[in-house]
Design a protein around this motif. Structure first.
Motif, short mmCIF file in Angstrom:
data_model
loop_
_atom_site.label_atom_id
_atom_site.label_comp_id
_atom_site.label_asym_id
_atom_site.label_seq_id
_atom_site.Cartn_x
_atom_site.Cartn_y
_atom_site.Cartn_z
N MET A 174 36.84 43.97 38.77
CA MET A 174 38.06 43.30 38.60
C MET A 174 38.74 44.36 37.73
SD MET A 174 40.14 40.93 36.23
CE MET A 174 39.59 39.93 37.15
N HIS A 175 40.05 44.94 38.04
CA HIS A 175 40.37 46.55 37.60
C HIS A 175 40.15 46.27 35.49
CE1 HIS A 175 42.15 50.02 37.39
NE2 HIS A 175 43.39 49.37 36.24
N GLY A 176 39.50 47.71 35.02
CA GLY A 176 39.32 47.72 33.46
C GLY A 176 39.07 46.52 32.69
N GLU B 96 33.89 39.81 38.08
CA GLU B 96 34.14 39.38 39.11
C GLU B 96 34.80 38.74 40.19
OE1 GLU B 96 30.81 39.99 42.47
OE2 GLU B 96 30.32 39.11 40.65
N VAL B 97 35.60 39.15 40.61
CA VAL B 97 36.67 38.32 41.38
C VAL B 97 35.40 37.56 42.72
CG1 VAL B 97 38.56 37.76 42.91
CG2 VAL B 97 39.05 39.30 41.24
N VAL B 98 35.40 36.31 42.24
CA VAL B 98 34.59 35.11 43.51
C VAL B 98 34.93 34.68 44.20
CG1 VAL B 98 32.74 36.34 41.69
CG2 VAL B 98 34.38 33.62 41.86
N GLY B 99 36.53 34.43 43.93
CA GLY B 99 37.31 33.25 45.04
C GLY B 99 38.95 33.76 44.87
N GLY C 79 42.97 32.12 42.19
CA GLY C 79 42.04 33.47 42.14
C GLY C 79 40.50 32.69 40.99
N LYS C 80 39.36 33.23 41.31
CA LYS C 80 38.57 32.08 40.88
C LYS C 80 37.18 33.65 39.93
CE LYS C 80 33.88 29.41 40.79
NZ LYS C 80 33.31 28.18 41.82
N LEU D 68 44.54 42.22 35.54
CA LEU D 68 44.83 42.86 36.25
C LEU D 68 44.26 42.81 37.86
CD1 LEU D 68 47.36 44.70 37.41
CD2 LEU D 68 45.56 46.62 36.63
N LEU D 69 44.53 41.93 38.69
CA LEU D 69 44.42 42.37 40.39
C LEU D 69 45.46 42.50 41.14
CD1 LEU D 69 43.86 38.16 40.57
CD2 LEU D 69 41.78 40.29 39.77
#
Length: 72
Positions: free
Chosen positions: A1-3, A8-11, A17-18, A35-36
């Motif tokens: 994930m940014h910054g 970690e984005v896992v879903g 999101g997860k 931030l996504l």
């Protein structure tokens, strides 16, 4: 994930999101911002009032969503 090291984005779906938090992630608290960076614009855009253009951590532009509230 940014910054956010260790996060970690896992879903991901249209409206939510997860995240997975690794041992070096630190704790996320209610109200913390993340931030996504989306890979595309999808049909849920009409649920929001504005696009917010961010560059180098600063808001650079606000674009109104003229289709706000529209549906088929």
């Amino acid at each position: 994930m940014h910054g956010r090291p260790g996060v970690e984005v896992v879903g991901i779906a249209d409206e939510h999101g997860k995240l997975a938090l690794g041992p070096d992630a630190g704790r996320l608290r209610l109200g913390d911002q993340v931030l996504l960076i989306p890979g595309h614009c999808d049909p849920t855009v009409n649920l929001h009032d504005w696009y917010v253009g961010v560059r180098h951590g600063r808001v650079e532009a606000l674009w109104p969503i003229t289709a706000r509230g529209a549906s088929n």
